[in-house]
Design an enzyme around this catalytic site. Structure first.
Site, mmCIF file in Angstrom:
data_model
loop_
_atom_site.group_PDB
_atom_site.id
_atom_site.type_symbol
_atom_site.label_atom_id
_atom_site.label_comp_id
_atom_site.label_asym_id
_atom_site.label_seq_id
_atom_site.Cartn_x
_atom_site.Cartn_y
_atom_site.Cartn_z
ATOM 1 N N GLU A 128 0.803 -1.275 -0.101
ATOM 2 C CA GLU A 128 0.087 -0.162 -0.012
ATOM 3 C C GLU A 128 0.799 1.154 0.057
ATOM 4 O OE1 GLU A 128 -4.010 -1.943 2.018
ATOM 5 O OE2 GLU A 128 -2.362 -1.145 3.282
ATOM 6 N N GLY A 179 -12.514 -4.370 1.336
ATOM 7 C CA GLY A 179 -13.584 -5.248 0.874
ATOM 8 C C GLY A 179 -15.023 -4.488 0.356
ATOM 9 N N MET A 203 -9.292 -3.114 7.914
ATOM 10 C CA MET A 203 -9.090 -3.922 9.162
ATOM 11 C C MET A 203 -8.122 -2.663 9.842
ATOM 12 S SD MET A 203 -7.989 -7.595 8.065
ATOM 13 C CE MET A 203 -7.571 -8.131 9.541
ATOM 14 N N GLU A 204 -8.207 -1.473 9.496
ATOM 15 C CA GLU A 204 -7.507 -0.126 10.260
ATOM 16 C C GLU A 204 -8.024 1.078 10.451
ATOM 17 O OE1 GLU A 204 -5.981 -1.908 7.334
ATOM 18 O OE2 GLU A 204 -5.088 -3.447 8.418
ATOM 19 N N ASP A 249 -11.941 -6.641 -3.238
ATOM 20 C CA ASP A 249 -12.432 -7.804 -3.285
ATOM 21 C C ASP A 249 -13.832 -7.324 -2.677
ATOM 22 O OD1 ASP A 249 -10.513 -7.869 -0.388
ATOM 23 O OD2 ASP A 249 -12.826 -8.503 -0.233
HETATM 24 N N1 ADE Z 1 -9.348 -5.598 3.022
HETATM 25 C C1 ADE Z 1 -9.424 -5.750 1.854
HETATM 26 N N2 ADE Z 1 -10.366 -6.898 2.045
HETATM 27 C C2 ADE Z 1 -10.811 -7.088 2.983
HETATM 28 C C3 ADE Z 1 -11.634 -8.089 3.695
HETATM 29 N N3 ADE Z 1 -12.327 -9.037 2.782
HETATM 30 N N4 ADE Z 1 -11.896 -8.142 4.900
HETATM 31 C C4 ADE Z 1 -11.087 -7.422 5.722
HETATM 32 N N5 ADE Z 1 -10.399 -6.430 5.218
HETATM 33 C C5 ADE Z 1 -10.103 -6.442 3.824
#
Ligand code: ADE
Length: 230
Positions: free
Chosen positions: A12, A78, A172-173, A196
Site C-alpha cells: 500500500e 472489501g 482492518m485499520e 474484493d
Molecule cells: N481488506 C481488503 N479486503 C478485506 C476483507 N475482505 N476483509 C477485511 N479487510 C479487507
C-alpha cells in the site's frame, strides 16, 4: 505542513515511495518511517502491519513522534455497497469498529463507553478529495467504512456488518486510525480502493487485486497532495 501517509501493508505504500522519490529512513517501534519533502510539504510515510493494534501504534507515532498535522490513509478494502466494483475508490465519511461487542451490558454493537460509535472524517479533506475525483474523472464513493480484526470472506458476516452499521466497505485499520486522530485532534482522511467484495472469493481476489488496487489509491492520494501543496 507535515502530513502523515500511512498504509497497512507494504504494497500500500510502495507506489507512494516510488512516486515521491528519495527519503530519509527511521526505524522505530517495529516500523520503518520514511520522510520525504514533496512540493514544500513534509511527508512521513509508513505501513503499520495489519489490524487495529498495529495501525493505532503507527498513527500515534506519526503524530506524537514525527509531528504529523494531518493524516491520509491509503489502501484497499472489501466492498459492501454493490456500486463498488474491484478497483473503485471509497473515501470514508465516518468509521466504526464492527468487531466491538459489549452488547452483554446493553451497549449497541461497535460502541465503547466514553467512545464514539462513528468517527467522522475531516470535511475539508473530503472536499479536496471530491475536487481530485472530478479532475481525474473518477468515481469516488463517500460512505461508512467498518473496521475489525477479521479478514471477511463470508456473506453472512458481510451482510451483518452492512445491516448493523450501514457500512459501504470494510477493512482492518481505518477506525483505529480514526480513533487516534480524533483523540489527538488531527484531521484525517481514509481512502480505500476495492480489492474484493468480502465474499467467498475474497481471499483469491485480494491476492489478485491487492497491488493494482493499492496503486489506484496511492495515485489518488498523490493528487490530493498536489492540492494540499498549493
Ligand atoms: N481488506 C481488503 N479486503 C478485506 C476483507 N475482505 N476483509 C477485511 N479487510 C479487507
Amino acid at each position: 505542513m507535515k502530513i502523515a501517509i500511512m498504509g497497512a501493508m507494504v504494497e500500500e505504500i510502495t507506489p507512494l515511495l516510488e512516486a515521491l522519490g528519495t527519503h530519509r529512513k527511521t526505524e522505530y517501534a517495529g516500523n520503518v518511517y520514511y520522510e520525504v519533502e514533496y512540493k514544500g510539504l513534509e511527508l512521513v510515510i509508513a505501513y503499520s502491519k495489519i489490524g487495529k493494534v498495529f495501525s493505532t501504534l503507527t498513527a500515534a507515532t506519526m503524530i506524537e513522534k514525527f509531528g504529523a498535522e494531518k493524516l491520509l490513509f491509503s489502501g484497499v478494502a472489501g466492498g459492501i455497497n454493490p456500486r463498488l466494483k474491484i478497483g473503485d475508490l471509497i473515501a470514508a465519511t465516518s468509521l466504526c469498529q464492527h468487531d466491538v461487542d459489549i452488547t452483554a451490558f446493553g451497549h449497541p454493537d461497535g460502541f465503547i463507553p466514553e467512545g464514539k460509535l462513528f468517527i467522522k472524517s475531516d470535511d475539508a479533506l473530503l472536499v479536496i478529495a471530491k475536487e481530485v475525483a472530478s479532475q481525474m474523472d473518477k468515481n469516488l464513493l463517500e460512505g461508512v467504512i467498518a473496521t475489525g480484526d477479521q479478514f471477511v470472506a463470508d456473506l453472512k458476516r458481510k451482510n451483518w456488518i452492512a445491516d448493523t452499521f450501514a457500512a459501504d466497505a470494510l477493512e482492518m485499520e481505518g477506525a483505529s486510525v480514526a480513533v487516534v486522530c480524533d483523540a489527538l485532534d488531527v484531521p484525517f482522511f481514509i481512502l480505500r480502493a476495492i480489492s474484493d467484495t468480502a465474499d467467498m472469493d475474497a481471499g483469491f481476489n485480494f491476492d489478485k487485486f491487492l497491488e493494482s488496487s493499492a496503486k489506484e489509491s496511492a495515485t489518488f492520494i498523490i493528487k490530493m497532495l498536489d492540492k494540499l501543496a498549493v
